[in-house]
Write an enzyme that holds these catalytic residues in place. Structure first.
Site, PDB file in Angstrom:
ATOM      1  N   CYS A   1      24.279 -36.239  35.178  1.00 38.04           N
ATOM      2  CA  CYS A   1      24.072 -34.790  35.279  1.00 38.04           C
ATOM      3  C   CYS A   1      22.719 -34.424  35.878  1.00 38.04           C
ATOM      4  O   CYS A   1      22.419 -33.249  36.067  1.00 38.04           O
ATOM      5  CB  CYS A   1      24.256 -34.161  33.911  1.00 38.04           C
ATOM      6  SG  CYS A   1      25.882 -34.582  33.250  1.00 38.04           S
TER       7      CYS A   1
ATOM      8  N   HIS B   1      18.099 -27.122  31.345  1.00 36.38           N
ATOM      9  CA  HIS B   1      19.270 -28.004  31.388  1.00 36.38           C
ATOM     10  C   HIS B   1      20.300 -27.537  30.358  1.00 36.38           C
ATOM     11  O   HIS B   1      21.504 -27.546  30.640  1.00 36.38           O
ATOM     12  CB  HIS B   1      18.857 -29.452  31.098  1.00 36.38           C
ATOM     13  CG  HIS B   1      20.007 -30.403  31.111  1.00 36.38           C
ATOM     14  ND1 HIS B   1      20.696 -30.685  32.261  1.00 36.38           N
ATOM     15  CD2 HIS B   1      20.625 -31.099  30.123  1.00 36.38           C
ATOM     16  CE1 HIS B   1      21.684 -31.536  31.975  1.00 36.38           C
ATOM     17  NE2 HIS B   1      21.654 -31.798  30.694  1.00 36.38           N
TER      18      HIS B   1
ATOM     19  N   GLU C   1      15.086 -30.231  24.497  1.00 39.09           N
ATOM     20  CA  GLU C   1      14.429 -29.776  25.723  1.00 39.09           C
ATOM     21  C   GLU C   1      13.283 -28.803  25.401  1.00 39.09           C
ATOM     22  O   GLU C   1      12.196 -28.891  25.975  1.00 39.09           O
ATOM     23  CB  GLU C   1      15.468 -29.094  26.627  1.00 39.09           C
ATOM     24  CG  GLU C   1      14.903 -28.606  27.964  1.00 39.09           C
ATOM     25  CD  GLU C   1      15.980 -27.964  28.835  1.00 39.09           C
ATOM     26  OE1 GLU C   1      17.130 -27.781  28.355  1.00 39.09           O
ATOM     27  OE2 GLU C   1      15.677 -27.637  29.999  1.00 39.09           O
TER      28      GLU C   1
ATOM     29  N   LYS D   1      24.278 -22.334  32.437  1.00 38.68           N
ATOM     30  CA  LYS D   1      25.504 -23.030  32.031  1.00 38.68           C
ATOM     31  C   LYS D   1      26.309 -22.209  31.030  1.00 38.68           C
ATOM     32  O   LYS D   1      27.498 -22.449  30.842  1.00 38.68           O
ATOM     33  CB  LYS D   1      25.175 -24.398  31.428  1.00 38.68           C
ATOM     34  CG  LYS D   1      24.623 -25.397  32.445  1.00 38.68           C
ATOM     35  CD  LYS D   1      24.413 -26.766  31.813  1.00 38.68           C
ATOM     36  CE  LYS D   1      23.864 -27.775  32.811  1.00 38.68           C
ATOM     37  NZ  LYS D   1      22.401 -27.650  33.022  1.00 38.68           N
TER      38      LYS D   1
ATOM     39  N   HIS E   1      29.140 -26.556  32.584  1.00 38.18           N
ATOM     40  CA  HIS E   1      28.271 -27.640  33.032  1.00 38.18           C
ATOM     41  C   HIS E   1      28.924 -28.338  34.225  1.00 38.18           C
ATOM     42  O   HIS E   1      29.969 -28.965  34.086  1.00 38.18           O
ATOM     43  CB  HIS E   1      28.042 -28.608  31.873  1.00 38.18           C
ATOM     44  CG  HIS E   1      27.056 -29.694  32.171  1.00 38.18           C
ATOM     45  ND1 HIS E   1      26.324 -29.740  33.339  1.00 38.18           N
ATOM     46  CD2 HIS E   1      26.668 -30.775  31.438  1.00 38.18           C
ATOM     47  CE1 HIS E   1      25.546 -30.805  33.309  1.00 38.18           C
ATOM     48  NE2 HIS E   1      25.735 -31.447  32.186  1.00 38.18           N
TER      49      HIS E   1
ATOM     50  N   PHE F   1      23.097 -38.482  31.442  1.00 36.25           N
ATOM     51  CA  PHE F   1      23.448 -39.680  30.683  1.00 36.25           C
ATOM     52  C   PHE F   1      22.794 -40.876  31.360  1.00 36.25           C
ATOM     53  O   PHE F   1      22.850 -41.018  32.579  1.00 36.25           O
ATOM     54  CB  PHE F   1      24.966 -39.905  30.689  1.00 36.25           C
ATOM     55  CG  PHE F   1      25.732 -39.050  29.710  1.00 36.25           C
ATOM     56  CD1 PHE F   1      25.096 -38.302  28.735  1.00 36.25           C
ATOM     57  CD2 PHE F   1      27.121 -39.017  29.773  1.00 36.25           C
ATOM     58  CE1 PHE F   1      25.823 -37.528  27.823  1.00 36.25           C
ATOM     59  CE2 PHE F   1      27.861 -38.249  28.878  1.00 36.25           C
ATOM     60  CZ  PHE F   1      27.212 -37.509  27.909  1.00 36.25           C
TER      61      PHE F   1
END
Lengths: 82, 420
Positions: free
Chosen positions: B170, B310, B321, B342, B347, B408
């Site tokens: 991502c 994010h 975050e 998002k 996402h 990831f």
């Protein structure tokens, strides 16, 4: 029942139209798949597989390279159809 | 050409997202706080625990001719739509060389995807099983390879300075843009078309992400399912689409009189080296990327007024975050208006960095930051100024904004932009 030359050309025209977007009336015996009809080597494999199904014919990979024009393919199918 | 520290600017933007078929309609949707999430109506979704997604608003086949489209994975179709928009938006009228303002040898393309042509791979496996070997499309390999969107954009625009595809889940889209900035900064190209794309709405990825407990299962409320920072958030919602920007050396842009949206200041990068999917709980990894950004670019935290976060709507990630931002920037976080777009787009995985860069750049250009929707009860652990409900005007003067992207594997990428 075996297909006639006209039926084969018409069938190839529909296949080329589906795969490359070329108008059916532009698909003529003297036309080259790669030079005139925007069918690259990968798309030619698709044309061959579709033609095999439609005309009950087997076109071995070694023979595909000899099918430069619509006329070549039509003649091959006429001679080899089941 | 010998310069190794050139200033990079953004001169074109393009996007195709669940909110709209171009950047303008996407931006309008973001400012309006509109959700692009809906129920997946297809039969294949009936048995899945997750039946919601952010489908593209405008199918790419509306603009890409069918003979071309059938040889392209959906992810490459999205990339071509967004790249074409960005290219024209930058003022170019034809591909490099034909438009003499662009030298093909000085044009690059860097387009990323998180997963690549996954729907092509799976659809062709179905063909193999159901119809046999002979029917597998000869276009399968060039369609499914993850560099296909970049290569197709490069071929279409005649980009010969280099075509690249960073893959970092991502973070991929952001990493692509960071890579492109470096190509220009170090003198390898004058213009680079860069961004991210993803098309993974298919039963297998949804089943797999669902089994990881990573996705929201709020099938009864599709538009409320993506709720970053809300107390009751319970996972991300998968979206699809692409976002692409045209990056250009300031010198080149000014010489041709181009409109400049913003300066692309640079990037900060780190890796967690912790766990293949879990974020590093202390936030050290993300904080290291933020610190790298400051060290790498000279950007001052005092300049940063907005962050396109994010924040994917997962319980752990959203808070981690914010903690990392506090760790890196301390009290400076107080003047940063934070949004997770998002909440509206879902996402987009490898497409996220592309679309969110477009949103970040437009926020600076219009001095208006989009809101986060669905924050009904702000999680008390979120110690920051989250833009909720209405868009937020940004201050006058020289201001900067960040786009955070994490993937990831522990990839952390932060991009910075500044008004010009």
């Amino acid at each position: 029942m075996a297909a006639t030359e006209k039926e084969i050309v018409d069938g190839l025209a529909e296949i080329v139209n589906e795969i490359a977007g070329i108008p059916v009336e532009d698909v003529q015996l003297d036309k080259s798949f790669t030079d005139d009809l925007d069918v690259d080597s990968l798309s030619m494999v698709e044309v061959v597989v579709a033609a095999e199904e439609r005309f009950d014919v087997k076109i071995p990979d070694d023979d595909v390279k000899n099918l430069k024009t619509v006329g070549d393919a039509t003649k091959y199918i006429l001679e080899h159809q089941g | 050409m010998n310069s190794t520290n050139r200033t990079v600017v953004v001169t074109g933007i393009g996007a195709t997202t669940p909110l709209g078929g171009d950047a303008a309609s996407t931006w309008e949707g973001l400012l309006a706080g509109r959700s692009g999430i809906s129920l997946i109506e297809e039969d294949w979704a009936a048995e899945l625990p997750v039946r919601i997604a952010g489908r593209i608003a405008v199918e790419p086949t509306e603009t890409i001719p069918r003979p071309q489209a059938r040889k392209l994975d959906r992810s490459a179709q999205f990339a071509l739509v967004a790249a074409d928009e960005a290219w024209k938006d930058a003022g170019f009228t034809a591909k490099a060389g034909e438009d003499t303002a662009v030298d093909p040898d000085r044009l690059g393309a860097v387009i990323a995807s998180g997963i690549g042509g996954v729907t092509t791979l799976l659809d062709q496996y179905d063909v193999l099983k159901e119809k046999g070997v002979r029917r597998v499309s000869p276009h399968t390999v060039p369609m499914l390879m993850p560099n296909s969107p970049a290569a197709n954009v490069g071929i279409t625009l005649n980009a010969r300075a280099g075509v690249h595809t960073p893959v970092s889940a991502c973070a991929s889209g952001a990493e692509a843009i960071g890579y492109a900035i470096e190509m220009i900064r170090t003198g390898r190209a004058d213009i680079v078309v860069a961004g991210g794309t993803e098309a993974a709405i298919h039963p297998l990825p949804i089943a797999a992400f669902g089994n990881m407990m990573a996705m929201s299962k709020n099938n009864d409320d599709p538009q409320g399912a993506s709720r970053p920072y809300d107390r009751d958030r319970n996972g991300f919602v998968l979206g699809e689409g692409a976002g692409v920007v045209v990056l250009e050396s300031e010198e080149h842009a000014k010489a041709r009189g181009a409109r400049i949206y913003a300066e692309a200041v640079g990037q900060g990068i780190s890796a967690d080296a912790h766990h293949i999917t879990q974020p590093e709980p202390s936030g050290n990894g993300i904080a290291a990327a933020l610190q790298h950004l400051v060290d790498n670019t000279g950007l001052k935290p005092a300049e940063i007024v907005h962050i396109n976060a994010h924040a994917t709507s997962t319980p752990q990630g959203d808070v981690g975050e914010i903690k990392a931002l506090r760790q890196a920037f301390g009290d400076d976080v107080d003047h940063m208006a934070i949004a997770s777009t998002k909440s509206m787009t879902g996402h987009l995985l490898g497409g996220a960095g592309g679309v969110e860069t477009v949103a970040t750049v437009l926020a600076l250009y219009h001095r208006m930051a989009p809101p986060t929707i669905n924050v009904e009860n702000l999680d008390p652990e979120v110690d920051a100024d989250i833009i909720r409900g209405e868009p937020r005007p940004l201050p006058e003067g020289t201001i900067a904004a960040l786009n955070d992207s994490f993937g990831f594997g522990g990839h952390n990428v932060v991009l910075a932009f500044r008004t010009v």
